[in-house]
Motif scaffolding. Sequence first.
Motif, short mmCIF file in Angstrom:
data_model
loop_
_atom_site.label_atom_id
_atom_site.label_comp_id
_atom_site.label_asym_id
_atom_site.label_seq_id
_atom_site.Cartn_x
_atom_site.Cartn_y
_atom_site.Cartn_z
N ARG A 78 0.83 -1.20 0.00
CA ARG A 78 0.00 0.00 0.00
C ARG A 78 0.87 1.25 0.00
O ARG A 78 1.84 1.34 0.75
CB ARG A 78 -0.89 -0.01 1.23
N ALA A 96 -5.48 0.43 0.23
CA ALA A 96 -5.17 -0.98 0.53
C ALA A 96 -4.06 -1.43 -0.41
O ALA A 96 -3.81 -0.80 -1.45
CB ALA A 96 -6.41 -1.87 0.35
N SER A 140 -7.31 -4.28 -5.59
CA SER A 140 -7.08 -3.70 -4.27
C SER A 140 -8.44 -3.69 -3.59
O SER A 140 -9.43 -3.27 -4.21
CB SER A 140 -6.51 -2.28 -4.40
N THR A 147 -10.98 -4.04 0.35
CA THR A 147 -11.20 -4.19 1.78
C THR A 147 -12.57 -4.83 1.97
O THR A 147 -13.54 -4.42 1.31
CB THR A 147 -11.14 -2.85 2.53
N THR A 176 -6.77 -6.52 8.97
CA THR A 176 -6.12 -6.37 7.66
C THR A 176 -5.11 -7.48 7.41
O THR A 176 -5.02 -8.01 6.29
CB THR A 176 -5.42 -5.00 7.58
N VAL A 183 -6.72 -10.60 6.05
CA VAL A 183 -7.10 -10.44 4.65
C VAL A 183 -5.88 -10.55 3.74
O VAL A 183 -5.90 -11.27 2.73
CB VAL A 183 -7.80 -9.08 4.44
N GLU A 184 -4.82 -9.85 4.11
CA GLU A 184 -3.64 -9.79 3.25
C GLU A 184 -2.96 -11.15 3.11
O GLU A 184 -2.46 -11.49 2.04
CB GLU A 184 -2.65 -8.76 3.80
#
Length: 237
Positions: free
Chosen positions: A57, A63, A202, A204, A211, A214-215
């Motif tokens: 990011r 993101a 990209s 969310t 986060t 998710v990543e």
Amino acid sequence: MAQPAQDFRLTITPLKPADLPSEAVILAAADAVLENSAAWKQGKTFHKTVRTFHHAREAGDGAAWHARVSEHPEGEVSFDRMWDKLGRDKPENEKQFIPEIKKVTKIKDVSPTAAIWSMYYTFAPPVSPRVFTVLQVTRLDSTAPRSGTIVSIPIDLSDDPELAALEEKGAVRGRYTSVERILELAADGDKGGKTEWRMATSSTPGGSIPTFVVETTMAGKVAQDVPHFLKWVQGAA
């Protein structure tokens, strides 16, 4: 008020319909992402042939970015077949091979090559349902080598109650932007040509999902769409 063309970039910040730039500006920003993605850090290869990449990011991104690239011989799926299923009514087709998508609504046709869509996703508990609303813009370039581009950017319909009423209610609002390109590759001797499928996104999910969770799962998530699509398209009419 729409951003100046030279300042527009793809991010997860939603735009209101009145603030949208032209399709040409959106596509130019998409082309920039695709060009830049060639230099992103390479990650794992999934399903033997799906290479993944990521880009941290930066200021204004909202993101991190994730990408995947795969190549498909004519005997597996043709360029025309891919464009028919990805370049036309893509959300409706995605509902057929992405199991989490439970409902797709076309909110509004903006032009022959752009429409606003809303997608409703459900997940295993304790993750709440999500709704993603995007403007999707497409471009088909028939000049050899042929290419097709599909761009999605998040849309905020709060200023238009009539359109907002078409979105699914009771779900957490997620946001994503993405660029997909299918590109004809030159024939390799008697093996025939291939089609490259490149995607960068990209996003969310919204809500309280950390986060880092998710990543760490994004590379695998974006990669799994490839075998899901191939299995569906090879059996679809």
